[in-house]
Design an enzyme around this catalytic site. Structure first.
Site, PDB file in Angstrom:
ATOM      1  N   ALA A 110       0.743  -1.101   0.042  1.00  0.00           N
ATOM      2  CA  ALA A 110      -0.132   0.046  -0.039  1.00  0.00           C
ATOM      3  C   ALA A 110       0.982   1.321  -0.033  1.00  0.00           C
ATOM      4  CB  ALA A 110      -0.988  -0.053   1.246  1.00  0.00           C
ATOM      5  N   PHE A 111       0.317   2.441  -0.268  1.00  0.00           N
ATOM      6  CA  PHE A 111       1.258   3.477  -0.452  1.00  0.00           C
ATOM      7  C   PHE A 111       1.882   3.977   0.887  1.00  0.00           C
ATOM      8  CE2 PHE A 111      -0.705   7.235   1.226  1.00  0.00           C
ATOM      9  CZ  PHE A 111      -1.821   7.114   1.595  1.00  0.00           C
ATOM     10  N   LYS A 112       1.292   3.585   1.747  1.00  0.00           N
ATOM     11  CA  LYS A 112       1.911   4.055   3.002  1.00  0.00           C
ATOM     12  C   LYS A 112       3.355   3.657   3.296  1.00  0.00           C
ATOM     13  CE  LYS A 112      -2.772   4.593   5.412  1.00  0.00           C
ATOM     14  NZ  LYS A 112      -3.600   4.225   4.197  1.00  0.00           N
ATOM     15  N   ASP A 113       3.458   2.684   2.637  1.00  0.00           N
ATOM     16  CA  ASP A 113       5.003   2.294   2.780  1.00  0.00           C
ATOM     17  C   ASP A 113       5.926   3.340   2.384  1.00  0.00           C
ATOM     18  OD1 ASP A 113       4.851  -0.403   3.574  1.00  0.00           O
ATOM     19  OD2 ASP A 113       4.439  -0.979   1.525  1.00  0.00           O
ATOM     20  N   LEU A 116       6.117   5.261   5.617  1.00  0.00           N
ATOM     21  CA  LEU A 116       6.478   4.593   6.871  1.00  0.00           C
ATOM     22  C   LEU A 116       7.809   4.206   6.786  1.00  0.00           C
ATOM     23  CD1 LEU A 116       2.719   3.829   7.935  1.00  0.00           C
ATOM     24  CD2 LEU A 116       4.312   5.049   9.350  1.00  0.00           C
TER      25      LEU A 116
END
Ligand SMILES: *Cc1c(COP(=O)(O)O)cnc(C)c1O
Length: 466
Positions: A110-113, A116
């Site tokens: 997911a783009f949150k990588d 994060l």
């Protein structure tokens, strides 16, 4: 670079402190006092740079007081080396002048990588320098938890406790969190719902005495400025790949907490030629209702096929409201205090300004499935339900077919197989090779009652004590 609060009365902080803090003490969110601005010539000179070098050019002004250039470069090299595509954020063409930017090639799909993976490294770097320790405590209904755990798994100075509602997250999402081994990683399955988890996290931030003063809590949700900062980069990346900055681009962004699209707004403020920014929501459409009728009003939470966008209020919207009010913190404070009592509006000329900056659309589950089906039939390309909402809004809101339209692909379709099935497709999206054994790996988590005392004593007993 100094950071100030959107509610006007907290003291300004440098990058290190902003990184380690959650909300400002006045209840606001931190934003840079001023933004770096890049000229067209400078942006043009970035053509052909690797993703991590581009990330360095875009982000260094924000962190330079805290992280020397060489250290920041190596941190970025490591961060984006774990992505499984050479382009890091590859662009896939759907139709003439229509694209999806795949932001799901990181470890948790997911783009949150993007943010994060960097956040974990930045935290550990700053804490090593200061010889300090933090406990990250967060609640998740899915994507944030796994990306945060993955981002912190190698941190020496961080323990992470992620609360998820027991038996209420999808099996893929749970396994992505619970199969990561590490003595600083703690998964807590709470016998309650997501709101119960979130309430315990909030209360713990407000009163940290259970930690006995030996460590403190840090936040990894999208109120953390460092996350927004990391997301600015891929707007530049898309533009440079498609003929920018000599040509303008439009973006459609599947939106929940207004973090990802706010990064696009900042990219434009920093000099990137952007034509349209489309806010794409599911039926949890507080932002679309505001954009179309100047009414900011909380409705009941709806569960949809795009769970990562199921929100009642969009926390980062406060950062935009701050700019819309000429950076008057007191005005934002008054507005949001009223908003917690009932519907609010802003001055008409400010709202018209917002409408010049953004277009918006809300997409329901049925239209989401229809979009997944349509793109699969036309392109043999599978969209996850969040990205499908983006593509649908992009098509409906598009003003100029000559301007390339890029939808941010926020998750890999294999994370949401049920939506694909609901769309009536018989294909089963496969997990990428590095996750193929997800269902065989050992899981580690502790089930706890919906009881803040139990959760806090667990944390007090299990963090590493420095
Ligand atoms: C978190 C998330 C979103 C929403 O992002 P915001 O920054 O909260 O707007 C959209 N899609 C997916 C897959 C997500 O995980």
């Amino acid at each position: 670079m100094r950071y100030i609060s959107t509610r006007g009365s907290a003291p300004a902080l440098g990058f290190e402190d902003v990184l380690l803090t959650g909300l400002a003490p006045d209840g606001g969110l931190y934003v840079p006092e001023s933004l770096p601005r890049f000229s067209v010539e400078e942006i043009r000179s970035w053509r052909g740079l690797s993703y991590s070098e581009l990330a360095f050019r875009v982000m260094h002004p924000f962190v330079e007081d805290a992280v020397p250039a060489d250290d920041f470069r190596s941190m970025l090299d490591e961060t984006y080396a774990v992505f499984t595509h050479g382009a890091v954020a590859p662009l896939v063409q759907l139709d003439s002048n229509e694209w999806v930017m795949e932001l799901f090639r990181g470890p948790t799909l997911a783009f949150k990588d993007f943010a994060l993976q960097l956040l974990g490294r930045l935290l550990d770097y700053v804490l090593e320098k200061r010889q300090q320790h933090v406990v990250i405590m967060g609640a998740t209904s899915g994507d944030t938890g796994s990306a945060a755990i993955e981002g912190c798994r190698r941190c020496q100075h961080v323990d992470i406790f992620i609360l998820h509602p027991h038996q209420r997250v999808s099996e893929v999402q749970r396994r992505q969190m619970t199969t990561v081994a590490g003595d600083n990683i703690h998964n807590l399955a709470i016998k309650g719902n997501f709101d119960d988890c979130q309430r315990m996290v909030k209360a713990s931030f407000n009163d940290q005495s259970f930690l006995g003063g030996k460590t403190r809590l840090a936040a990894v949700n999208s109120i953390n400025w460092a996350r927004i900062m990391a997301q600015i980069v891929y707007y530049f990346h898309a533009s440079l790949a498609l003929g920018g900055p000599d040509r303008s681009l439009s973006f459609s962004v599947p939106t929940g907490n207004f973090g990802d699209i706010f990064a696009g707004y900042l990219a434009r403020q920093m000099g990137l030629p952007i034509n349209q920014l489309v806010i794409a929501t599911n039926r949890n459409d507080i932002l679309h209702r505001f954009m179309s009728g100047n009414r900011y009003e909380q409705h009941k939470l709806e569960h949809t096929l795009s769970p990562s966008m199921d929100i009642m209020v969009s926390s980062n919207f406060e950062r935009l409201l701050f700019d819309l009010h000429g950076r008057d913190g007191q005005a934002v404070k008054d507005l949001l205090e009223n908003a917690s009592q009932g519907p609010v509006s802003i001055a008409d000329y400010r709202w018209k300004h917002a409408r010049q900056l953004f277009d918006s659309e809300a997409v329901d589950d049925e239209a989401t499935c229809a979009m997944i089906r349509e793109i699969y039939q036309q392109n043999e390309y599978l969209l996850d339900p969040h990205t499908a909402i983006g593509v649908k809004a992009a098509r409906d809101c598009r003003r100029d077919p000559q301007v390339p339209m890029v939808t941010l692909g926020t998750a890999h379709p294999a994370k949401f197989p049920d939506a694909i099935e609901r769309a009536g497709l018989s294909v089963r999206p496969e997990l990428p090779r590095h996750m193929a054994d997800l269902f065989e790996q050992e899981e580690r988590f502790t089930v706890l009652d919906d009881d803040i005392g139990a959760v806090q004593s667990f944390i007090a007993e299990h963090w590493k004590h420095g």
